[in-house]
Write a protein that holds these residues in place. Sequence first.
Motif, PDB file in Angstrom:
ATOM      1  N   GLY A 138     -69.526  51.334  16.985  1.00 56.02           N
ATOM      2  CA  GLY A 138     -70.936  51.686  17.563  1.00 56.02           C
ATOM      3  C   GLY A 138     -70.994  51.945  19.079  1.00 56.02           C
ATOM      4  O   GLY A 138     -70.295  51.234  19.541  1.00 56.02           O
ATOM      5  N   MET A 139     -71.844  52.895  19.271  1.00 54.93           N
ATOM      6  CA  MET A 139     -71.768  53.254  20.699  1.00 54.93           C
ATOM      7  C   MET A 139     -73.215  53.366  21.236  1.00 54.93           C
ATOM      8  O   MET A 139     -74.046  53.938  20.466  1.00 54.93           O
ATOM      9  N   VAL A 140     -73.418  52.923  22.393  1.00 57.88           N
ATOM     10  CA  VAL A 140     -74.670  52.673  23.045  1.00 57.88           C
ATOM     11  C   VAL A 140     -74.156  53.453  24.553  1.00 57.88           C
ATOM     12  O   VAL A 140     -73.710  53.327  25.233  1.00 57.88           O
ATOM     13  N   PHE A 141     -75.380  54.344  24.772  1.00 54.48           N
ATOM     14  CA  PHE A 141     -74.856  55.370  25.907  1.00 54.48           C
ATOM     15  C   PHE A 141     -75.924  54.902  27.151  1.00 54.48           C
ATOM     16  O   PHE A 141     -76.800  54.225  27.025  1.00 54.48           O
ATOM     17  N   GLN A 142     -75.824  55.810  28.304  1.00 53.47           N
ATOM     18  CA  GLN A 142     -76.746  55.183  29.415  1.00 53.47           C
ATOM     19  C   GLN A 142     -77.955  55.897  29.061  1.00 53.47           C
ATOM     20  O   GLN A 142     -79.047  55.062  29.252  1.00 53.47           O
ATOM     21  N   ARG A 143     -78.261  57.138  28.315  1.00 52.17           N
ATOM     22  CA  ARG A 143     -79.309  57.429  27.944  1.00 52.17           C
ATOM     23  C   ARG A 143     -79.690  57.073  26.497  1.00 52.17           C
ATOM     24  O   ARG A 143     -78.678  56.984  25.664  1.00 52.17           O
ATOM     25  N   PHE A 144     -80.861  56.877  25.992  1.00 52.98           N
ATOM     26  CA  PHE A 144     -81.157  56.069  24.790  1.00 52.98           C
ATOM     27  C   PHE A 144     -80.817  57.329  23.594  1.00 52.98           C
ATOM     28  O   PHE A 144     -80.499  56.966  22.426  1.00 52.98           O
ATOM     29  N   ASN A 145     -81.277  58.707  23.927  1.00 57.69           N
ATOM     30  CA  ASN A 145     -81.092  59.645  22.898  1.00 57.69           C
ATOM     31  C   ASN A 145     -81.644  59.375  21.566  1.00 57.69           C
ATOM     32  O   ASN A 145     -81.390  59.552  20.418  1.00 57.69           O
ATOM     33  N   LEU A 146     -83.190  58.705  21.690  1.00 58.50           N
ATOM     34  CA  LEU A 146     -83.922  58.432  20.497  1.00 58.50           C
ATOM     35  C   LEU A 146     -84.457  59.854  20.112  1.00 58.50           C
ATOM     36  O   LEU A 146     -84.737  60.547  20.918  1.00 58.50           O
ATOM     37  N   PHE A 147     -84.574  59.884  18.826  1.00 55.71           N
ATOM     38  CA  PHE A 147     -85.599  61.119  18.392  1.00 55.71           C
ATOM     39  C   PHE A 147     -87.088  60.939  18.529  1.00 55.71           C
ATOM     40  O   PHE A 147     -87.695  59.970  18.004  1.00 55.71           O
ATOM     41  N   PRO A 148     -87.503  61.822  19.476  1.00 49.84           N
ATOM     42  CA  PRO A 148     -88.868  61.355  19.939  1.00 49.84           C
ATOM     43  C   PRO A 148     -89.932  61.652  18.779  1.00 49.84           C
ATOM     44  O   PRO A 148     -91.162  61.064  18.896  1.00 49.84           O
ATOM     45  N   HIS A 149     -89.668  62.424  17.872  1.00 48.24           N
ATOM     46  CA  HIS A 149     -90.761  62.567  16.816  1.00 48.24           C
ATOM     47  C   HIS A 149     -90.629  61.643  15.885  1.00 48.24           C
ATOM     48  O   HIS A 149     -91.379  61.852  14.717  1.00 48.24           O
ATOM     49  N   ARG A 150     -89.912  60.615  15.971  1.00 41.30           N
ATOM     50  CA  ARG A 150     -89.562  59.684  14.744  1.00 41.30           C
ATOM     51  C   ARG A 150     -89.904  58.296  15.529  1.00 41.30           C
ATOM     52  O   ARG A 150     -89.474  58.038  16.333  1.00 41.30           O
ATOM     53  N   THR A 151     -90.386  57.382  14.503  1.00 41.56           N
ATOM     54  CA  THR A 151     -90.742  56.053  14.934  1.00 41.56           C
ATOM     55  C   THR A 151     -89.445  55.374  15.237  1.00 41.56           C
ATOM     56  O   THR A 151     -88.454  55.754  14.862  1.00 41.56           O
ATOM     57  N   VAL A 152     -89.732  54.156  15.599  1.00 43.09           N
ATOM     58  CA  VAL A 152     -88.601  53.228  15.893  1.00 43.09           C
ATOM     59  C   VAL A 152     -87.843  52.749  14.573  1.00 43.09           C
ATOM     60  O   VAL A 152     -86.552  53.096  14.643  1.00 43.09           O
ATOM     61  N   LEU A 153     -88.631  52.387  13.678  1.00 41.90           N
ATOM     62  CA  LEU A 153     -87.934  52.239  12.405  1.00 41.90           C
ATOM     63  C   LEU A 153     -87.105  53.346  11.907  1.00 41.90           C
ATOM     64  O   LEU A 153     -86.196  53.375  11.438  1.00 41.90           O
ATOM     65  N   GLU A 154     -87.793  54.591  11.984  1.00 40.99           N
ATOM     66  CA  GLU A 154     -87.004  55.719  11.395  1.00 40.99           C
ATOM     67  C   GLU A 154     -85.794  56.121  12.058  1.00 40.99           C
ATOM     68  O   GLU A 154     -84.844  56.700  11.467  1.00 40.99           O
ATOM     69  N   ASN A 155     -86.041  55.948  13.390  1.00 44.92           N
ATOM     70  CA  ASN A 155     -84.662  56.164  14.438  1.00 44.92           C
ATOM     71  C   ASN A 155     -83.395  55.039  13.619  1.00 44.92           C
ATOM     72  O   ASN A 155     -82.294  55.712  13.884  1.00 44.92           O
ATOM     73  N   VAL A 156     -84.057  54.118  13.608  1.00 45.20           N
ATOM     74  CA  VAL A 156     -82.774  52.820  13.150  1.00 45.20           C
ATOM     75  C   VAL A 156     -82.392  53.509  11.829  1.00 45.20           C
ATOM     76  O   VAL A 156     -81.080  53.139  11.499  1.00 45.20           O
ATOM     77  N   MET A 157     -83.167  53.690  10.799  1.00 45.36           N
ATOM     78  CA  MET A 157     -82.866  54.114   9.385  1.00 45.36           C
ATOM     79  C   MET A 157     -82.106  55.454   9.307  1.00 45.36           C
ATOM     80  O   MET A 157     -81.231  55.711   8.521  1.00 45.36           O
TER      81      MET A 157
END
Length: 290
Positions: free
Chosen positions: A131-150
Amino acid sequence: MTKNDLTAQTTAKEQEADSLNSSDSATQTSADAATVPAVKATQVHKAFGSLHVLKGIDMTVMSGTVTVILGPSGSGKSTFLRLINQLETLTGGSIEVDGELIGYKHVNHGGKAELQTLNDKEIARQREKLGMVFQRFNLFPHRTVLENVMEAPVHVAKVPKDKAKEEAMKELERVGMADRADYYPMQLSGGQQQRVAIARALAMNPKIMLFDEPTSALDPELVGEVLGVMRSLADAGMTMIVVTHEIGFAREVADQIVFMDGGVVVEHGGPEIIDNPQEPRFKDFLSHVL
């Protein structure tokens, strides 16, 4: 003693011997697994054209330990992590993850042993351990927190949505973000987004977590909440390789400190080397960050 009694006694002894042998074998297997490094880098080189970024890195990370890599900008720390996760390709040397050579496989062509580059599917399988965590979060802005993790469990690992949702909520609980499951990234602080990014990486159940300066893009007051999550992962026995400038975290959590500069390992040891550095370059670095 009857013949039947003798037979039963003999059978019992044989079963006991089989059980002992099985136990010994399991113990040996467990011992062997414990001695196989989670990550082993041997003379790793990386060049981008004429720029030689890594110049023969040797590093061993044992399972269940935390290795913190320190060093000035441009020393090759992030490049090394990207090589482990096969986001870059090696110029020379080798890296093994959980005892398996990454990026290549040994093949026999006409009686001659050769190295063959892995295909995309084989590389994806190897990446599942990481698993890798970067400096920038790179989350999908159009998806909820739960949807990003799923996202990765459902679309990469093909986990059923109900199961993926259940596991995603567990990981969000783990990082203290379960109450924000229905929020969108823009509604979160930087520290909260990074905690979601950690949950997203954990959702794939990796054996090893790589952190590439996970707090460098955060405001100072938000750094602590991310480091707190990382401390809890370390306490739970997660194998971690962390590139960071957070010296306090390194001193408190690391089992191994590696100081890199100019593409080489200058000094390494336990956390005590922070307070007693031997190499002039490491002393100079610490004088500017402590």
